[in-house]
Motif scaffolding. Structure first.
Motif, mmCIF file in Angstrom:
data_model
loop_
_atom_site.group_PDB
_atom_site.id
_atom_site.type_symbol
_atom_site.label_atom_id
_atom_site.label_comp_id
_atom_site.label_asym_id
_atom_site.label_seq_id
_atom_site.Cartn_x
_atom_site.Cartn_y
_atom_site.Cartn_z
ATOM 1 N N GLU A 1 103.285 96.846 -40.491
ATOM 2 C CA GLU A 1 103.938 95.564 -40.766
ATOM 3 C C GLU A 1 105.445 95.629 -40.572
ATOM 4 O OE1 GLU A 1 102.240 92.832 -41.305
ATOM 5 O OE2 GLU A 1 100.391 94.000 -41.138
ATOM 6 N N ALA B 1 94.864 97.240 -41.016
ATOM 7 C CA ALA B 1 95.488 98.150 -41.973
ATOM 8 C C ALA B 1 94.481 98.811 -42.899
ATOM 9 C CB ALA B 1 96.529 97.401 -42.791
ATOM 10 N N ASN C 1 92.910 97.221 -45.328
ATOM 11 C CA ASN C 1 92.892 96.541 -46.620
ATOM 12 C C ASN C 1 91.749 95.546 -46.716
ATOM 13 O OD1 ASN C 1 95.385 97.828 -47.307
ATOM 14 N ND2 ASN C 1 96.409 96.352 -45.980
ATOM 15 N N ALA D 1 103.795 94.369 -46.629
ATOM 16 C CA ALA D 1 102.871 95.429 -47.047
ATOM 17 C C ALA D 1 102.437 95.230 -48.495
ATOM 18 C CB ALA D 1 103.525 96.796 -46.879
ATOM 19 N N THR E 1 100.222 100.899 -43.794
ATOM 20 C CA THR E 1 100.445 99.448 -43.857
ATOM 21 C C THR E 1 101.909 99.099 -43.610
ATOM 22 O OG1 THR E 1 98.624 99.255 -45.451
ATOM 23 C CG2 THR E 1 100.131 97.388 -45.264
#
Length: 293
Positions: free
Chosen positions: A15, A138, A140, A21, A11
């Motif tokens: 980013e 990512a 997430n 992040a 991440t």
């Protein structure tokens, strides 16, 4: 080293920022920094160069990023396979939601999941379209509904839910709609624009580039309701979604100057490499089925 540290590494690499992040990972900035330091200490190499502009991968960091992404993908496939072995569709679906245009589709999906797969836990994260795409990439977020004013990322598999037009609106009598548009004159006026992470922000930037202008003053507003109020109040010009624009026009609050060249698409997306996972496969099937009704 654990899977959470790998996810943090990936991440931050994507980013280029500890701050962003931490927002995407729902971790504090010190926790994100601690994950990166623990990995560097364990591996004995520097993964990032800390610069004033953010976190920049070192040569070794670039090489390990590819391997880390492979490990995270394998980990997700491992969990998916275990779910299939159990024979019951369960697990957690982390779903990003942006704007109001996808509300109806989201409601249909949640109702169908509740009826057909009650063991699936859905976690919703309301965010901007840009953050939803970043979250999916990512790892997430598993999938998400978002507005796309340009071209979707090639890393995503998507289903188009809906589309709507954007209109450039102005206060009544500020601009004569019967005359040809003078974009240089428009650039002298205040523009009420949301952040570039939104569909209206992206569309505004496209207009500026297409007509070679840059407004002398931009008022950054992230609420369409406030944007409409400011336009109606004579503050400046701005972009409105089709339904809001037509309603404001019908009430005599604003003048619609023009429609943007490309409509905004409402998309449901997940990573292309994850479409065969059972949970996402079933979710995509439900979204496709409900969209065609």
């Amino acid at each position: 080293m654990d899977i959470h540290q790998l996810k943090t590494f990936v991440t931050v690499a994507r980013e280029g920022s500890i701050t962003r992040a931490s927002d995407l990972l729902f971790l504090s900035q010190p926790a994100v920094s601690a994950h990166i330091k623990a990995m560097e200490d364990t591996l004995g190499i520097l993964l990032f160069d800390r610069t004033p502009k953010g976190m920049v991968l070192t040569h070794g960091g670039h090489r390990l990023l590819v391997k880390a992404e492979d490990v995270l993908c394998s980990h997700q496939q491992f969990l998916s396979e275990a779910t299939q072995i159990k024979g019951i569709l369960s697990g957690k679906l982390r779903l990003g939601v942006g704007g109001h245009a996808s509300s109806e589709a989201l409601g249909r999906l949640l109702c169908s999941l509740s009826e057909e797969y009650p063991e699936v836990e859905v976690v919703l994260k309301h965010s901007s379209s840009l953050d939803i795409v970043s979250g999916i990439k990512a790892g997430n977020l598993d999938a998400g509904f978002y507005n796309e004013a340009g071209q979707p990322s090639g890393a995503l598999s998507f289903i188009e839910i809906n589309r709507f037009a954007l209109y450039l609106a102005a206060p009544i009598e500020m601009i004569d709609p019967a005359l040809p548009l003078n974009w240089d004159r428009l650039a002298d006026l205040p523009w009420i624009c949301p952040a570039s992470s939104t569909c209206c922000g992206q569309a505004a930037e496209a207009l500026f580039q297409a007509h070679g202008i840059r407004p002398k003053r931009i008022i950054s507003i992230d609420s369409e309701a406030v944007t409409r109020t400011l336009i109606a109040g004579g503050v400046g010009v701005g972009l409105l979604h089709e339904s809001v624009a037509r309603e404001a026009k019908a009430k005599g609050d604003v003048e619609l100057i023009c429609e943007t060249d490309n409509p905004v698409r409402v998309l449901f997306a997940c990573l292309s490499g994850r479409t065969e996972e059972r949970l996402l496969c079933e979710v995509n099937s439900i979204v496709s089925r409900e969209t065609s009704i």
